[in-house]
Design a protein around this motif. Structure first.
Motif, PDB file in Angstrom:
ATOM      1  N   LEU A 130     -11.294  34.696  -8.199  1.00  0.00           N
ATOM      2  CA  LEU A 130      -9.848  34.627  -8.396  1.00  0.00           C
ATOM      3  C   LEU A 130      -9.195  35.935  -7.953  1.00  0.00           C
ATOM      4  O   LEU A 130      -8.138  35.948  -7.327  1.00  0.00           O
ATOM      5  CB  LEU A 130      -9.520  34.358  -9.872  1.00  0.00           C
ATOM      6  N   LYS A 131      -9.875  37.037  -8.268  1.00  0.00           N
ATOM      7  CA  LYS A 131      -9.335  38.342  -7.916  1.00  0.00           C
ATOM      8  C   LYS A 131      -9.333  38.509  -6.400  1.00  0.00           C
ATOM      9  O   LYS A 131      -8.365  38.990  -5.811  1.00  0.00           O
ATOM     10  CB  LYS A 131     -10.206  39.419  -8.563  1.00  0.00           C
ATOM     11  N   ARG A 132     -10.401  38.083  -5.768  1.00  0.00           N
ATOM     12  CA  ARG A 132     -10.523  38.230  -4.324  1.00  0.00           C
ATOM     13  C   ARG A 132      -9.358  37.550  -3.604  1.00  0.00           C
ATOM     14  O   ARG A 132      -8.868  38.022  -2.587  1.00  0.00           O
ATOM     15  CB  ARG A 132     -11.865  37.627  -3.862  1.00  0.00           C
ATOM     16  N   LEU A 133      -8.919  36.401  -4.143  1.00  0.00           N
ATOM     17  CA  LEU A 133      -7.844  35.662  -3.479  1.00  0.00           C
ATOM     18  C   LEU A 133      -6.485  35.937  -4.114  1.00  0.00           C
ATOM     19  O   LEU A 133      -5.498  35.275  -3.789  1.00  0.00           O
ATOM     20  CB  LEU A 133      -8.144  34.159  -3.530  1.00  0.00           C
ATOM     21  N   ASN A 134      -6.451  36.928  -5.017  1.00  0.00           N
ATOM     22  CA  ASN A 134      -5.188  37.284  -5.684  1.00  0.00           C
ATOM     23  C   ASN A 134      -4.536  36.122  -6.404  1.00  0.00           C
ATOM     24  O   ASN A 134      -3.325  35.931  -6.326  1.00  0.00           O
ATOM     25  CB  ASN A 134      -4.182  37.840  -4.666  1.00  0.00           C
ATOM     26  N   ILE A 135      -5.328  35.344  -7.079  1.00  0.00           N
ATOM     27  CA  ILE A 135      -4.718  34.232  -7.817  1.00  0.00           C
ATOM     28  C   ILE A 135      -5.138  34.263  -9.286  1.00  0.00           C
ATOM     29  O   ILE A 135      -5.233  33.222  -9.923  1.00  0.00           O
ATOM     30  CB  ILE A 135      -5.080  32.858  -7.198  1.00  0.00           C
ATOM     31  N   GLU A 136      -5.339  35.464  -9.802  1.00  0.00           N
ATOM     32  CA  GLU A 136      -5.706  35.552 -11.229  1.00  0.00           C
ATOM     33  C   GLU A 136      -4.651  34.897 -12.113  1.00  0.00           C
ATOM     34  O   GLU A 136      -4.969  34.367 -13.166  1.00  0.00           O
ATOM     35  CB  GLU A 136      -5.849  37.021 -11.655  1.00  0.00           C
ATOM     36  N   LEU A 146      -0.217  22.402  -9.457  1.00  0.00           N
ATOM     37  CA  LEU A 146      -0.172  23.468  -8.465  1.00  0.00           C
ATOM     38  C   LEU A 146       0.516  22.983  -7.194  1.00  0.00           C
ATOM     39  O   LEU A 146       0.492  21.808  -6.877  1.00  0.00           O
ATOM     40  CB  LEU A 146      -1.595  23.908  -8.114  1.00  0.00           C
ATOM     41  N   SER A 147       1.112  23.928  -6.460  1.00  0.00           N
ATOM     42  CA  SER A 147       1.678  23.572  -5.160  1.00  0.00           C
ATOM     43  C   SER A 147       0.537  23.411  -4.166  1.00  0.00           C
ATOM     44  O   SER A 147      -0.592  23.826  -4.426  1.00  0.00           O
ATOM     45  CB  SER A 147       2.616  24.674  -4.686  1.00  0.00           C
ATOM     46  N   GLY A 148       0.834  22.842  -3.008  1.00  0.00           N
ATOM     47  CA  GLY A 148      -0.198  22.615  -1.999  1.00  0.00           C
ATOM     48  C   GLY A 148      -0.950  23.895  -1.643  1.00  0.00           C
ATOM     49  O   GLY A 148      -2.171  23.906  -1.563  1.00  0.00           O
ATOM     50  N   GLY A 149      -0.204  24.973  -1.442  1.00  0.00           N
ATOM     51  CA  GLY A 149      -0.828  26.237  -1.060  1.00  0.00           C
ATOM     52  C   GLY A 149      -1.724  26.778  -2.166  1.00  0.00           C
ATOM     53  O   GLY A 149      -2.812  27.296  -1.911  1.00  0.00           O
ATOM     54  N   GLU A 150      -1.264  26.641  -3.393  1.00  0.00           N
ATOM     55  CA  GLU A 150      -2.066  27.119  -4.522  1.00  0.00           C
ATOM     56  C   GLU A 150      -3.344  26.297  -4.674  1.00  0.00           C
ATOM     57  O   GLU A 150      -4.421  26.837  -4.932  1.00  0.00           O
ATOM     58  CB  GLU A 150      -1.235  27.053  -5.812  1.00  0.00           C
ATOM     59  N   LYS A 151      -3.206  24.979  -4.495  1.00  0.00           N
ATOM     60  CA  LYS A 151      -4.387  24.111  -4.580  1.00  0.00           C
ATOM     61  C   LYS A 151      -5.437  24.555  -3.572  1.00  0.00           C
ATOM     62  O   LYS A 151      -6.636  24.612  -3.861  1.00  0.00           O
ATOM     63  CB  LYS A 151      -3.999  22.659  -4.277  1.00  0.00           C
ATOM     64  N   GLN A 152      -4.957  24.847  -2.364  1.00  0.00           N
ATOM     65  CA  GLN A 152      -5.850  25.284  -1.304  1.00  0.00           C
ATOM     66  C   GLN A 152      -6.635  26.530  -1.714  1.00  0.00           C
ATOM     67  O   GLN A 152      -7.846  26.609  -1.545  1.00  0.00           O
ATOM     68  CB  GLN A 152      -4.982  25.632  -0.095  1.00  0.00           C
ATOM     69  N   LYS A 153      -5.905  27.484  -2.293  1.00  0.00           N
ATOM     70  CA  LYS A 153      -6.577  28.728  -2.676  1.00  0.00           C
ATOM     71  C   LYS A 153      -7.563  28.490  -3.814  1.00  0.00           C
ATOM     72  O   LYS A 153      -8.639  29.090  -3.834  1.00  0.00           O
ATOM     73  CB  LYS A 153      -5.544  29.775  -3.101  1.00  0.00           C
ATOM     74  N   GLU A 186      -4.574  34.097   7.064  1.00  0.00           N
ATOM     75  CA  GLU A 186      -4.863  35.523   6.926  1.00  0.00           C
ATOM     76  C   GLU A 186      -6.001  35.774   5.955  1.00  0.00           C
ATOM     77  O   GLU A 186      -6.797  36.695   6.141  1.00  0.00           O
ATOM     78  CB  GLU A 186      -3.599  36.269   6.525  1.00  0.00           C
ATOM     79  N   VAL A 187      -6.072  34.923   4.922  1.00  0.00           N
ATOM     80  CA  VAL A 187      -7.204  35.044   4.001  1.00  0.00           C
ATOM     81  C   VAL A 187      -8.518  34.772   4.744  1.00  0.00           C
ATOM     82  O   VAL A 187      -9.502  35.505   4.577  1.00  0.00           O
ATOM     83  CB  VAL A 187      -7.044  34.072   2.813  1.00  0.00           C
ATOM     84  N   PHE A 188      -8.539  33.748   5.596  1.00  0.00           N
ATOM     85  CA  PHE A 188      -9.768  33.435   6.338  1.00  0.00           C
ATOM     86  C   PHE A 188     -10.178  34.626   7.195  1.00  0.00           C
ATOM     87  O   PHE A 188     -11.351  34.997   7.266  1.00  0.00           O
ATOM     88  CB  PHE A 188      -9.585  32.209   7.237  1.00  0.00           C
ATOM     89  N   ARG A 189      -9.196  35.220   7.856  1.00  0.00           N
ATOM     90  CA  ARG A 189      -9.501  36.376   8.716  1.00  0.00           C
ATOM     91  C   ARG A 189     -10.164  37.481   7.894  1.00  0.00           C
ATOM     92  O   ARG A 189     -11.175  38.044   8.276  1.00  0.00           O
ATOM     93  CB  ARG A 189      -8.211  36.880   9.352  1.00  0.00           C
ATOM     94  N   SER A 190      -9.583  37.766   6.734  1.00  0.00           N
ATOM     95  CA  SER A 190     -10.126  38.896   5.978  1.00  0.00           C
ATOM     96  C   SER A 190     -11.520  38.577   5.450  1.00  0.00           C
ATOM     97  O   SER A 190     -12.366  39.471   5.332  1.00  0.00           O
ATOM     98  CB  SER A 190      -9.174  39.295   4.858  1.00  0.00           C
ATOM     99  N   LEU A 191     -11.792  37.311   5.154  1.00  0.00           N
ATOM    100  CA  LEU A 191     -13.140  36.955   4.719  1.00  0.00           C
ATOM    101  C   LEU A 191     -14.139  37.158   5.856  1.00  0.00           C
ATOM    102  O   LEU A 191     -15.273  37.605   5.631  1.00  0.00           O
ATOM    103  CB  LEU A 191     -13.180  35.506   4.239  1.00  0.00           C
TER     104      LEU A 191
END
Ligand SMILES: Nc1ncnc2c1ncn2[C@@H]1O[C@H](COP(=O)(O)OP(=O)(O)OP(=O)(O)O)[C@@H](O)[C@H]1O
Ligand SMILES: Nc1ncnc2c1ncn2[C@@H]1O[C@H](COP(=O)(O)OP(=O)(O)OP(=O)(O)O)[C@@H](O)[C@H]1O
Ligand SMILES: [Mg+2]
Ligand SMILES: [Mg+2]
Lengths: 547, 182, 295
Positions: A130-136, A146-153, A186-191
């Motif tokens: 959760l911390k890694r994706l900033n969704i704590e 959840l919204s679509g984007g949140e569900k994805q994360k 951008e999250v994919f890139r950083s991973l």
């Protein structure tokens, strides 16, 4: 033996129920930290390849498999599924269907729970992900809201807790608005930068190349058509099949020296009496809930082809549901052909205004396409001679005559979508309203579909102008507004923020960004060339003007 | 889809058991909101057709779980409480219907639809008989009351609903299934 | 239409109890009363009071359950009434074996004919009806609060810790997960069909055609769900579902209060069995004071 995370050698697969190979002779090697983009038309075998990598083939899907898929040197077919799950993390297209728990914490913990890890370690892994994706902040939320984007994360976090070294992402952007899609990329890139090997399957090449994939794999008919760097523009890619940046398309059209197609003639404006009027409309779903619409004023005229843009959850669907009377304003009024919707039933309004919902699966039910099309007109009590005439005409205008006796549920997604349009056409409504007509369809399919609707063929009128006085569609795809609309609305902050010709509304980049709309390369190129063209054009047509 | 075995219990059965339960629960609850005509004390519960369909399509375990959990969910949503014997009765309906699964290969074929409907009918009778007899044991009513008060009306309602909706569901499913194979 | 769970977090003794305790207690009372066939008002009445106390301790707002209680009371009265009329020989056989004064008779005739029965209503039957009503309410009082007071997210864990398998327990959780999704699909489908002129409320046609008219609502939702299922299976397999013994994150532990209630439940169950079978106490009889009322 190579120790690359992923090595595929001469892979061929044929589904048991199909005569032809779904993929053929695929060979490829991925290094640690490499990001591979896979593109190709619908049905070219992208998901099949993904299933071979994550071991669903040969475990769950049966057929003939030849060749090898090696994960860190071991064939995926010889590994336990639990081992595969800890090596390859898969994110499927629709996060809504990947989420298996009612709340976020349980969802993210699902994988490690299945592995039977001790509780303390599970909690630790969940918090890390959760911390890694900033969704704590989502930790204790219910997944349903959840919204679509949140569900994805959240779905991605659920995959990351398995500590996979390879991430397999099958069209992860399909349901997101442009800004959310960009954030996810951008999250994919950083991973990848952290050392994960990433396989990203995506139709929207234009969006995906923004994060600089290391290589691109382009597939056609189950075979590798191109595999290599992104920079030297791949000539092999067919710009009608996947969505490429407008500049690439222009360049390609010039190289091929193709005659530019005749630009779409947009319907002429003929103002007269407005067909639909919103007067100071306020609306909320419940007394305890906040307003969704506030002071909305809108007039729809004959000849309008309106695109409605705006962020997820802004209230676009709520707005158009007022036009058909599914919702009635809390205050203010909505008039359809001069009559207050409060005084009409939905069925009465349906004669004037046809509404096509986003997903065809929400309305198709009949055993044959014909019966499906007869449903509306029968409800509206047209007489039977009329009904069969309307049905036949609408079938031919969406090109589905050969499927009259087919069950709609057995058709492909694109055909189903056209069936739903035909079902509304058969009701002879004057105004057509479509909620996200292109969502979930691949590029080639939806351009084909939109062209069929909007463009005149063989000297005849387009389906829209022949059948409807006005059309309105909601979309997250700015290019649709650029290419097809003659009027654009931006909806946000409970009201209509901007309303006018697309070239006037969409030139305000700052306003667009504020409402989570990202200008596309097609929009930018069009704005640059506007002095020469005088109006917005599709990418192919721009080639004639670009220097 | 082929080589089905009746009593297999894996991820597939878990998922369809849960989906069937959720649908059965939601539909039971929704038809509480839009009441269908009730003649005497016969109530029509269209959700039962969905339950029988899940049994027929996915087997006895799925039918049992969908019926038991689904009925519990439906009661919970409407706020009635928890009545284990009616939930188990629903489970039995689904389970018995599920016994026909391996015999159904073509969801459009008339004879197979009829066969499925017969299993559904037997399932309804078995399930409702169980629940009504439990009502006799638990509620201490006599057998005639159990039959007239519970069994007959529930069975008639369910049989009518299944007779009308099960064939429609099966034909629709044949079309969906033709699009994907495993 | 959005799914609204009846459950609310409340700071009550009842809601601090382990959900397993609640379910086990419910079964102890149901089986304690019904297996040994307890009809003695001296046992039924105290049990009724225990149930009522627990019900009141759950502190469920009256407006939440008003509709349910109305319906259940009607049902109980209807069934009890029907039972009293029909049980010419029914119930515990002693109800009608006991020589009991007939207070009045109900003539049950097929309309416009002379065919039918005269059904005698005896003192015994009236007393039996009272008993029966309280017996039913004793169980209903325990059954109703369950959805209001047990967190839906805990059922899976509770069943797992009561001995159900990983897979069966997870089915529960997964069902809860899908419920709101399908409720939403249902309301979207409803809107989509109404936009095509469909009216569920319209009263045309007989019962058969009206049930048939539900197809456009039910089929899209059900078929969509069968497609969803295939993807959910993949998603779960890819996260190693079913490969190991699962860890369940939540861990339920019995507290002293749970042992108290469990003890009470077992006491009730065993007590009823022992009284009835060991001492022959607890069967049906009409107390003299009641008979005397009618003399
Ligand atoms: N489960 C299946 N059974 C039989 N055939 C299948 C199955 N899944 C896919 N196919 C077929 O295999 C071919 C490749 O399909 P695949 O799903 O891999 O394409 P894709 O590139 O992922 O397409 P999309 O972009 O639409 O997701 C298609 O012809 C498809 O119809
Ligand atoms: N039936 C409902 N009950 C309560 N609130 C609702 C309901 N439907 C929508 N809302 C809320 O109203 C707001 C607007 O929703 P709406 O669906 O109109 O947005 P949208 O602009 O169409 O979004 P999207 O682009 O995601 O489709 C959201 O906050 C949503 O949560
Ligand atoms: Mg795919
Ligand atoms: Mg919307």
């Amino acid at each position: 033996m190579s120790t690359h995370p992923l090595v595929i050698e001469n892979l061929t697969f044929k589904y048991r129920t199909r005569p032809e190979n779904a993929i053929e002779n695929i060979s490829l090697e991925l290094k640690q930290g490499e990001l591979l983009l896979i593109a190709g038309a619908s049905g070219c075998g992208k998901s099949t390849l993904a299933r071979c990598i994550n071991g669903l083939i040969p475990r769950s899907y049966r057929g003939e498999r030849r060749g090898k898929v090696l994960l860190h040197g071991k064939d995926v077919a010889d590994l336990q599924i639990a081992e595969v799950a800890q090596t390859v993390g898969s994110l499927l297209q629709d996060p809504e269907r990947q989420i298996v728990a009612s709340n976020v914490f349980n969802e993210v913990a699902f994988g490690p729970e299945n592995l039977g890890l001790p509780r303390g370690e599970i909690v630790e892994r969940v918090d890390q992900a959760l911390k890694r994706l900033n969704i704590e902040y989502l930790r204790d939320r219910e997944t349903f809201n959840l919204s679509g984007g949140e569900k994805q994360k959240v779905a991605l976090a659920g995959v990351l807790t398995m500590n996979p070294s390879i991430l397999l992402l099958d069209e992860p952007l399909a349901s997101l608005d442009p800004a959310s899609a960009h954030e996810a990329l951008e999250v994919f890139r950083s991973l990848a930068d952290e050392g994960k090997t990433i396989v990203l399957i995506e139709h929207r090449v234009e969006d995906a190349i923004a994060i600089k994939p290391d290589r691109l794999l382009y597939m056609e008919g189950g075979k590798i058509q191109y595999l290599g760097a992104i920079d030297n523009l791949p000539k092999e890619i067919d710009y009608t099949q996947v969505k490429l940046p407008a500049t690439w398309v222009v360049q390609r059209v010039k190289e091929l020296n193709q005659a530019a197609e005749t630009p779409t003639p947009l319907a002429v404006e003929e103002r007269g009496e407005p067909l639909v009027v919103f007067e100071d409309v306020d609306f909320r779903y419940d007394e305890e809930l906040p307003f969704v619409l506030k002071d909305v004023n809108l007039k729809i005229y004959a000849g309008d082809l309106i695109a409605v843009l705006g962020p997820n959850g802004a209230g676009k669907s709520t707005l158009v549901k007022h036009a058909i009377g599914l919702l009635k304003p809390t205050s203010g009024r909505v008039l359809v052909e001069g009559k207050d919707t409060r005084k009409m039933s939905v069925a009465q309004i349906a004669r004037a205004l046809g509404y096509v919902f986003q997903s065809p699966t929400h309305m198709l039910y009949a055993p044959t396409v014909r019966e499906e099309l007869e449903f509306g007109p029968k409800n509206l009590k047209y007489d039977s001679a009329e009904i069969s005439k309307f049905v036949n005409e609408s079938l031919s205008s969406v090109n589905l005559e050969e499927f009259v006796e087919y069950p709609p549920l057995a058709l492909s997604f694109g055909q189903q979508k056209r069936t739903t349009i035909a079902a509304v056409l058969a009701m002879r409504s004057k105004i057509l309203v479509m909620d996200e007509p292109t969502a979930g369809q691949d590029f080639a399919n939806y351009t084909h579909f939109m062209n069929a609707l909007c463009q005149p063929s063989d000297g005849a009128q387009s389906i829209l102008s022949a059948n409807f006085a006005a059309t309105l569609f909601i979309t997250h795809d700015v290019d649709l507004a650029v290419t097809y609309a003659n009027r654009a609305l931006v909806f946000g902050d409970k009201r209509i923020i901007a309303d006018g010709k697309p070239q006037d509304v969409l030139k305000d980049t700052e306003l667009l960004l504020k409402y989570r709309i990202r200008p596309t390369s097609l929009l930018k190129l069009n704005l640059d060339l506007l002095p020469k063209t005088g109006k917005f054009l599709p990418a192919e047509a721009l080639a004639a003007y670009a220097s | 889809m082929n080589d089905k075995s009746t009593w297999e219990f894996g991820t597939r059965q878990v998922v369809y058991g849960a989906i069937g339960a959720a649908l059965y629960g939601v539909l039971s609850w929704v038809t509480n909101i839009f009441p269908l005509p009730a003649a005497g004390n016969i109530t029509f519960r269209p959700a039962v057709a969905v339950l029988i369909f899940f049994g027929v399509a996915y087997g006895p375990w799925v039918g049992l779980l969908a019926g038991f959990i689904g009925n519990t969910l439906g009661d919970a949503l409407s706020g009635w409480g928890f009545y284990w014997h009616w939930s188990l009765g629903s489970g039995i309906m689904g389970l018995v219907a599920g016994l026909v699964m391996t015999q159904i290969s073509d969801f459009r074929a008339k004879d197979q639809i009829i066969k499925a409907a017969i299993y559904g009918l037997v399932g309804i009778i078995a399930g409702m008989l169980f629940a009504s007899l439990m009502e006799k044991v638990v509620g201490g009513i006599d057998i005639k009351t159990a039959l007239i008060g519970y069994f007959v009306p529930a069975t008639i309602g369910n049989v009518v609903v299944v007779g009308i909706l099960l064939p429609v569901l099966m034909i629709a499913f044949a079309a969906v299934a033709s699009r994907r194979g495993r | 239409m959005l799914v609204a769970w009846k459950y609310r977090p409340r700071n009550t003794f009842i809601q601090r109890l382990d959900p397993r305790t609640r379910l086990i207690f419910l079964f102890c009372v149901i089986f304690g009363v019904s297996i040994p066939e307890i009809w003695d008002y001296r046992i039924v009445l105290p049990l009724f009071l225990v149930s009522l106390t627990l019900y009141l301790m759950a502190r469920i707002a009256w407006k939440d359950v008003k509709r349910v209680w109305t319906y259940i009371l009607i049902l109980v009265v209807f069934i009890v009434g029907l039972n009293a009329l029909l049980s010419a020989r029914g119930g515990p056989s002693s109800v009608t074996n006991i020589v009991s004064p007939v207070i009045f008779t109900v003539p049950l005739k097929i309309p416009f004919t002379q065919l039918g029965w005269d059904i005698p209503v005896t003192v015994s039957k009236i007393w039996f009806s009272f008993n029966q009503m309280f017996r039913m309410l004793t169980m209903t009082l325990l059954a109703i609060p369950i959805p209001y007071t047990i967190d839906p997210n805990i059922y899976g864990t509770a069943f797992r810790q009561m001995g159900a398998s990983d897979k069966v327990s997870f089915t529960m959780d997964l069902a809860f997960r899908f419920l709101p999704t399908f409720a939403r699909d249902f309301s979207i489908t409803m809107d989509a069909q109404r936009a095509r002129g469909y009216e569920l409320e319209s009263m045309e046609g007989g019962i058969f055609s009206r049930i048939r008219r539900l197809a456009p609502l039910i089929i899209p939702v059900v078929m969509q769900s069968t497609v969803t299922g295939e993807e959910v299976i993949d998603a779960m397999d890819l996260r190693a579902f079913g490969t190991n013994r699962r860890t369940w994150l939540k861990d339920l532990k019995y507290a002293p209060r749970d042992y108290l209630i469990l003890g009470l439940g077992i006491f009730i169950f065993v007590g009823c069995c022992v009284l009835r079978w060991g001492f022959g106490v607890g069967g049906y009889f009409v107390p003299d004071f009641f008979t005397n009322l009618f003399l």
